[in-house]
Design a protein around this motif. Structure first.
Motif, PDB file in Angstrom:
ATOM      1  N   ASN A  69      -7.064   3.420  -2.791  1.00  0.00           N
ATOM      2  CA  ASN A  69      -6.896   2.211  -2.942  1.00  0.00           C
ATOM      3  C   ASN A  69      -5.566   1.925  -3.673  1.00  0.00           C
ATOM      4  OD1 ASN A  69      -8.842   1.363  -1.339  1.00  0.00           O
ATOM      5  ND2 ASN A  69     -10.170   1.181  -3.118  1.00  0.00           N
ATOM      6  N   ILE A  70      -4.257   2.888  -3.247  1.00  0.00           N
ATOM      7  CA  ILE A  70      -3.225   2.900  -4.244  1.00  0.00           C
ATOM      8  C   ILE A  70      -2.307   1.947  -3.665  1.00  0.00           C
ATOM      9  CG2 ILE A  70      -1.241   4.449  -5.094  1.00  0.00           C
ATOM     10  CD1 ILE A  70      -3.028   6.977  -3.855  1.00  0.00           C
ATOM     11  N   LYS A  71      -1.965   1.183  -4.487  1.00  0.00           N
ATOM     12  CA  LYS A  71      -0.973  -0.046  -4.179  1.00  0.00           C
ATOM     13  C   LYS A  71      -0.026  -0.579  -5.352  1.00  0.00           C
ATOM     14  CE  LYS A  71      -4.608  -3.835  -5.638  1.00  0.00           C
ATOM     15  NZ  LYS A  71      -5.136  -4.942  -5.242  1.00  0.00           N
ATOM     16  N   ILE A  72       0.958  -1.075  -4.870  1.00  0.00           N
ATOM     17  CA  ILE A  72       2.069  -1.232  -5.869  1.00  0.00           C
ATOM     18  C   ILE A  72       2.800  -2.758  -5.648  1.00  0.00           C
ATOM     19  CG2 ILE A  72       4.090  -0.270  -4.465  1.00  0.00           C
ATOM     20  CD1 ILE A  72       4.797   1.102  -7.251  1.00  0.00           C
ATOM     21  N   ASN A 106       0.830  -1.295   0.031  1.00  0.00           N
ATOM     22  CA  ASN A 106       0.079   0.011   0.020  1.00  0.00           C
ATOM     23  C   ASN A 106       0.770   1.384   0.053  1.00  0.00           C
ATOM     24  OD1 ASN A 106      -2.667  -1.264   0.343  1.00  0.00           O
ATOM     25  ND2 ASN A 106      -1.755  -1.961   2.142  1.00  0.00           N
ATOM     26  N   LEU A 107       0.626   2.095  -0.907  1.00  0.00           N
ATOM     27  CA  LEU A 107       1.262   3.501  -0.837  1.00  0.00           C
ATOM     28  C   LEU A 107       0.519   4.457  -0.350  1.00  0.00           C
ATOM     29  CD1 LEU A 107       2.674   3.830  -4.534  1.00  0.00           C
ATOM     30  CD2 LEU A 107       4.017   3.249  -2.437  1.00  0.00           C
ATOM     31  N   PHE A 108      -0.644   4.266   0.293  1.00  0.00           N
ATOM     32  CA  PHE A 108      -1.346   5.099   0.783  1.00  0.00           C
ATOM     33  C   PHE A 108      -2.040   4.304   2.045  1.00  0.00           C
ATOM     34  CE2 PHE A 108      -6.038   7.144   0.736  1.00  0.00           C
ATOM     35  CZ  PHE A 108      -5.498   8.204   1.796  1.00  0.00           C
ATOM     36  N   ASP A 109      -2.084   5.036   3.322  1.00  0.00           N
ATOM     37  CA  ASP A 109      -2.539   4.326   4.394  1.00  0.00           C
ATOM     38  C   ASP A 109      -4.117   4.556   4.783  1.00  0.00           C
ATOM     39  OD1 ASP A 109      -2.582   6.748   5.783  1.00  0.00           O
ATOM     40  OD2 ASP A 109      -1.068   6.201   6.867  1.00  0.00           O
ATOM     41  N   GLY A 110      -4.744   5.433   3.854  1.00  0.00           N
ATOM     42  CA  GLY A 110      -5.965   5.547   4.034  1.00  0.00           C
ATOM     43  C   GLY A 110      -6.438   6.771   5.253  1.00  0.00           C
ATOM     44  N   LYS A 111      -5.259   7.329   5.674  1.00  0.00           N
ATOM     45  CA  LYS A 111      -5.577   8.213   6.780  1.00  0.00           C
ATOM     46  C   LYS A 111      -4.637   9.467   6.916  1.00  0.00           C
ATOM     47  CE  LYS A 111      -7.257   4.950  10.381  1.00  0.00           C
ATOM     48  NZ  LYS A 111      -7.295   4.346  11.753  1.00  0.00           N
TER      49      LYS A 111
END
Length: 443
Positions: free
Chosen positions: A197-200, A16-21
């Motif tokens: 929902n940014i994931k790599i 995940n590149l973004f933790d949602g928070k």
């Protein structure tokens, strides 16, 4: 998901590149548009009076597969995802300017979402005129799923699982990932762009299959990728020899007037006349339905052309007769002002149909441009310039014959309607360079 989960590997090797928070792992650069986190999404707010703004990863990436969801308010601007990109910190009066390849998000009627743009550098690399079927993939005012594969020199995109663009490019082996808020007119101030929902994946990468009928923009000169070979393309110029070419007037390659050097086949400057030095060259083979691509570079004031369905039956003294994709310096060559309504300008069907005048399609004189001619089995012909559609017509149609009847070709019986013919590079007495000439015969 709590903040510590960011950059932790999840199932199927995703990170995940973004933790949602929070915006941990990201930083804002370029313009002054603000980024915040709202309801599990990164939100960029369009802001008047500022240049393009970007939220970029603190880490750089080489090979990866990236997936995310994007929603854009309105249909009057655009956004994008930068890949393997960089920043010039001194540009924009010290604010910095991001440059590099960008996957476009375009809700306007142009509908180029998923196309590939080179931000602040080379302009459009893959406009969606090259893949018309993908223009309907984007859904307005909703989250759209974006998949980006950047593996080796290859960049591929999908929008909502629809394959969109494919570019092969040797620039930028690594760089940051960025989320764009575009500069705007004042009436769009406050509109939002949402990313979530940014994931790599960066290891054990497994590319998705890409359809063979989607056109590839290969920016590596005089090469074919395995994908292009499997799709049926072959090189008409290998960067080294004249083996596929001969003079239009005898069976050997010209001994003067043409030069093959440094991966370029070049017609040399003489007196600006048609076929008065080395003369035109033609392919040894003849073609009927085909997809032809070529890079060309004009010198100042130059005139040339790429002709097709050349039969040599006319036995002309000047340039051989055939349908022509016009190559011209529209500013400095007088031919641009002749003919009718500009039908002798760059990327026109010479003396018959004027090309699209979209300025984004044209590169400056002295830079490489990418031409493309597609002739379908039903005789529909389409011209492209740097990936942007220039014109379309049907050989042998009433409309086509009506145009021929008022052109310089009116005295040639069934002009442009041959079943097959040679492809020709014109010697018009001006220096013009060619490379990356490739063709696929359409069955």
């Amino acid at each position: 998901m709590d903040a510590v989960a960011q950059n932790k590997t999840t199932k199927e090797n995703w990170t995940n590149l973004f933790d949602g928070k929070s915006l941990k792992g990201w930083k804002a650069v370029g313009g002054k548009a603000p980024y915040s986190v709202e309801n599990g999404a990164i939100v960029g707010r369009m802001t008047k009076g500022t240049p393009n703004s970007f939220l970029i990863t603190e880490k750089e990436y080489a090979d990866f597969i990236l997936e995310l969801e994007i929603k854009l308010e309105g249909d009057k601007t655009n956004s994008g995802v930068q890949v393997r990109s960089h920043i010039d910190p001194q540009a924009n009066n010290g604010q910095g300017r991001v440059y590099g390849r960008q996957v476009e998000i375009d809700p306007t009627s142009r509908a180029w979402t998923g196309g590939i743009y080179d931000e602040a550098r080379r302009n459009w690399l893959y406009p969606l005129d090259l893949n018309e079927k993908a223009k309907t993939a984007y859904i307005a005012e909703q989250y759209n799923h974006v998949r980006i594969e950047s593996i080796g020199n290859e960049l591929k995109t999908w929008i909502n699982d629809v394959p969109v663009a494919y570019v092969i490019d040797t620039l930028d082996a690594s760089g940051f990932i960025g989320l764009q808020v575009h500069s705007i007119p004042a009436d769009l101030d406050g509109k939002k762009v949402y990313f979530k929902n940014i994931k790599i994946q960066t290891s054990n990468l497994k590319p998705k299959e890409f359809p063979k009928d989607i056109y590839v923009v290969n920016l590596t000169p005089n090469t074919l990728s395995s994908f292009e070979q499997n799709a049926g393309y072959k090189l008409l110029f290998d960067g080294k020899t004249s083996q596929n070419w001969r003079s239009a007037y005898h069976y050997q390659f010209p001994t003067k007037g043409w030069e093959i050097k440094d991966g370029i086949i070049k017609v040399l400057k003489s007196d600006g006349g048609e076929s008065t030095n080395g003369g035109d060259i033609i392919t040894k083979e003849q073609f009927s339905a085909f997809d032809l691509s070529f890079d060309f570079k004009l010198t100042e004031g130059a005139n040339s052309g790429v002709k097709y369905f050349v039969t040599l039956k006319e036995e002309t003294k000047g340039s051989a007769i055939g349908l022509e994709y016009q190559l011209l310096d529209d500013v400095k060559h007088p031919d641009a002002k002749m003919g009718r309504d500009g039908n002798r300008t760059l990327a026109s069907l010479y003396d018959l149909i004027t090309s699209n005048k979209d300025g984004r399609a044209r590169r400056p004189i002295g830079e490489w441009n990418r031409g493309r001619i597609v002739v379908e089995k039903d005789n529909t012909v389409t011209y492209y310039l740097n990936g942007i559609k220039m014109l379309s017509f049907v050989r042998g149609s009433k409309e086509f014959r009506d145009l021929v009847a008022i052109s310089k070709y009116k005295d040639w019986d069934k002009f442009g309607e041959a079943e097959k013919g040679h492809i020709l590079l014109q010697d018009h007495g001006d220096e013009v360079s060619f490379r990356s000439i490739k063709i696929k015969e359409l069955k």
